[in-house]
Design a protein around this motif. Structure first.
Motif, PDB file in Angstrom:
ATOM      1  N   GLU A   8     -16.574  -3.738 -36.158  1.00 31.45           N
ATOM      2  CA  GLU A   8     -14.703  -2.523 -36.721  1.00 31.45           C
ATOM      3  C   GLU A   8     -14.524  -2.527 -37.915  1.00 31.45           C
ATOM      4  N   THR A   9     -15.170  -3.335 -38.629  1.00 34.55           N
ATOM      5  CA  THR A   9     -15.030  -3.223 -40.346  1.00 34.55           C
ATOM      6  C   THR A   9     -15.998  -2.020 -40.269  1.00 34.55           C
ATOM      7  N   GLU A  10     -16.693  -1.358 -40.061  1.00 37.03           N
ATOM      8  CA  GLU A  10     -17.388  -0.665 -40.069  1.00 37.03           C
ATOM      9  C   GLU A  10     -17.412   0.641 -39.566  1.00 37.03           C
ATOM     10  N   LEU A  11     -16.693   0.660 -38.797  1.00 36.66           N
ATOM     11  CA  LEU A  11     -16.238   2.295 -37.643  1.00 36.66           C
ATOM     12  C   LEU A  11     -15.145   3.011 -39.104  1.00 36.66           C
ATOM     13  N   THR A  12     -15.706   3.864 -38.338  1.00 34.45           N
ATOM     14  CA  THR A  12     -15.294   5.015 -39.418  1.00 34.45           C
ATOM     15  C   THR A  12     -13.664   6.128 -38.418  1.00 34.45           C
ATOM     16  N   GLU A  13     -13.164   6.882 -39.427  1.00 31.82           N
ATOM     17  CA  GLU A  13     -11.910   7.437 -38.080  1.00 31.82           C
ATOM     18  C   GLU A  13     -13.048   8.600 -37.691  1.00 31.82           C
ATOM     19  N   ALA A  14     -13.932   8.694 -38.014  1.00 31.13           N
ATOM     20  CA  ALA A  14     -14.780   9.613 -38.004  1.00 31.13           C
ATOM     21  C   ALA A  14     -15.172   9.821 -35.937  1.00 31.13           C
ATOM     22  N   GLU A  15     -15.196   7.995 -36.284  1.00 33.01           N
ATOM     23  CA  GLU A  15     -16.225   7.453 -35.188  1.00 33.01           C
ATOM     24  C   GLU A  15     -14.720   6.882 -33.466  1.00 33.01           C
ATOM     25  N   ASP A  16     -13.559   7.081 -34.379  1.00 30.93           N
ATOM     26  CA  ASP A  16     -12.888   5.749 -33.805  1.00 30.93           C
ATOM     27  C   ASP A  16     -11.849   7.466 -33.185  1.00 30.93           C
ATOM     28  N   GLN A  17     -12.279   8.169 -33.467  1.00 30.67           N
ATOM     29  CA  GLN A  17     -10.599   8.931 -32.925  1.00 30.67           C
ATOM     30  C   GLN A  17     -11.480   9.505 -31.656  1.00 30.67           C
ATOM     31  N   PRO A  18     -12.991   9.055 -31.319  1.00 32.30           N
ATOM     32  CA  PRO A  18     -12.996  10.072 -30.202  1.00 32.30           C
ATOM     33  C   PRO A  18     -13.406   8.802 -29.851  1.00 32.30           C
ATOM     34  N   LEU A  19     -12.992   7.615 -30.119  1.00 35.82           N
ATOM     35  CA  LEU A  19     -12.592   6.529 -29.174  1.00 35.82           C
ATOM     36  C   LEU A  19     -11.728   6.683 -28.718  1.00 35.82           C
ATOM     37  N   ARG A  20     -10.415   6.509 -29.180  1.00 38.96           N
ATOM     38  CA  ARG A  20      -9.215   7.168 -28.534  1.00 38.96           C
ATOM     39  C   ARG A  20      -9.106   8.232 -27.759  1.00 38.96           C
ATOM     40  N   GLU A  21      -9.413   8.938 -28.301  1.00 38.11           N
ATOM     41  CA  GLU A  21      -9.476   9.853 -26.595  1.00 38.11           C
ATOM     42  C   GLU A  21     -10.289   9.308 -25.452  1.00 38.11           C
ATOM     43  N   LEU A  22     -11.897   8.627 -25.558  1.00 40.41           N
ATOM     44  CA  LEU A  22     -11.880   8.760 -24.313  1.00 40.41           C
ATOM     45  C   LEU A  22     -11.327   7.170 -23.915  1.00 40.41           C
ATOM     46  N   LEU A  23     -10.713   6.313 -24.668  1.00 38.16           N
ATOM     47  CA  LEU A  23     -10.029   4.935 -23.886  1.00 38.16           C
ATOM     48  C   LEU A  23      -8.850   5.880 -23.434  1.00 38.16           C
ATOM     49  N   ALA A  24      -8.348   6.963 -24.077  1.00 38.19           N
ATOM     50  CA  ALA A  24      -7.112   7.699 -23.246  1.00 38.19           C
ATOM     51  C   ALA A  24      -6.540   8.486 -21.973  1.00 38.19           C
ATOM     52  N   LYS A  25      -8.339   8.617 -21.404  1.00 37.73           N
ATOM     53  CA  LYS A  25      -8.579   9.643 -20.480  1.00 37.73           C
ATOM     54  C   LYS A  25      -9.607   8.060 -19.287  1.00 37.73           C
ATOM     55  N   ALA A  26      -9.566   6.781 -19.943  1.00 38.48           N
ATOM     56  CA  ALA A  26      -9.684   5.842 -19.264  1.00 38.48           C
ATOM     57  C   ALA A  26      -9.010   5.150 -18.828  1.00 38.48           C
ATOM     58  N   PHE A  27      -7.770   4.931 -19.280  1.00 35.07           N
ATOM     59  CA  PHE A  27      -6.995   4.864 -19.118  1.00 35.07           C
ATOM     60  C   PHE A  27      -5.495   4.834 -19.259  1.00 35.07           C
ATOM     61  N   PRO A  28      -5.004   6.504 -17.591  1.00 30.40           N
ATOM     62  CA  PRO A  28      -4.137   6.879 -18.450  1.00 30.40           C
ATOM     63  C   PRO A  28      -2.955   6.997 -18.228  1.00 30.40           C
ATOM     64  N   GLY A  29      -2.605   5.693 -18.071  1.00 32.00           N
ATOM     65  CA  GLY A  29      -1.157   4.979 -17.917  1.00 32.00           C
ATOM     66  C   GLY A  29      -0.908   4.671 -19.615  1.00 32.00           C
ATOM     67  N   ARG A  30      -2.173   4.131 -20.379  1.00 34.28           N
ATOM     68  CA  ARG A  30      -1.694   3.985 -21.346  1.00 34.28           C
ATOM     69  C   ARG A  30      -2.464   5.175 -22.605  1.00 34.28           C
ATOM     70  N   ALA A  31      -2.572   6.592 -22.625  1.00 34.06           N
ATOM     71  CA  ALA A  31      -2.666   6.693 -22.958  1.00 34.06           C
ATOM     72  C   ALA A  31      -1.998   7.025 -24.179  1.00 34.06           C
ATOM     73  N   ASP A  32      -0.437   7.171 -24.319  1.00 39.30           N
ATOM     74  CA  ASP A  32       0.054   7.338 -25.328  1.00 39.30           C
ATOM     75  C   ASP A  32      -0.198   6.604 -26.378  1.00 39.30           C
TER      76      ASP A  32
END
Length: 172
Positions: A8-32
């Motif tokens: 986690e300490t090495e995760l860059t913003e460029a890597e985190d942004q697509p993860l946020r998008e993936l999680l939002a798609k996978a968990f639509p009830g918690r997308a926001d």
């Protein structure tokens, strides 16, 4: 497809942004929520990410923690935020992620709670139900909460099943 375990300490913003998008798609009830941050309650220490052409398509978070099991203290690798992009489901990526998790597990046991709706997936991947619920601690208020709505499951041999479990923090 590539798979990587990223601290986690090495995760860059460029890597985190697509993860946020993936999680939002996978968990639509918690997308926001997931559009704002890429974890739910306890922030993971590592991310296990399966990517297609550099784009994350399957993910899980891992937090190593000492929990209470009856009157024992045990280290577990708490697993959460397990998901596959809806467009990639049905291709065995979750199974691949679980197989790789076994190889990199940073504790004697993997530990998670899940809904009954997905329990069969975890059982097929070798997870075993060890308790009908867990006690958690709200780290902000100190309040203890016991929840029986999601079974506690373990990956690994020799876990003392049937004893009360205290996560000593928020779930993954």
């Amino acid at each position: 497809m590539t798979i990587a375990m990223i601290p986690e300490t090495e995760l860059t913003e460029a890597e985190d942004q697509p993860l946020r998008e993936l999680l939002a798609k996978a968990f639509p009830g918690r997308a926001d929520h997931f559009r704002q941050q890429s974890w739910w309650l306890a922030r993971p220490q590592w991310r296990l990410i399966l990517s297609d052409g550099g784009v994350p398509v399957a993910h899980l978070g891992i937090e190593r923690r000492r929990i209470g099991v009856g009157d024992e203290d045990l280290y577990v690798a708490g697993v959460g935020h397990v998901c596959t992009d809806p467009a990639y489901r049905g291709r065995g990526l979750g199974v691949e992620l679980m197989a790789h998790l076994r190889e990199v597990l940073p504790a004697p046991f993997g530990f998670l709670t899940c809904s009954r709706a997905v329990q069969g997936f975890y059982e097929a991947a070798g997870w075993v139900e060890v308790a009908p619920g867990v006690t958690m601690t709200n780290v902000y208020t100190g309040e203890k909460i016991t929840a029986y709505t999601h079974p506690a499951m373990v990956l690994g041999d020799g876990f003392p099943a049937g004893r009360p479990i205290d996560l000593r923090g928020l779930p993954w």
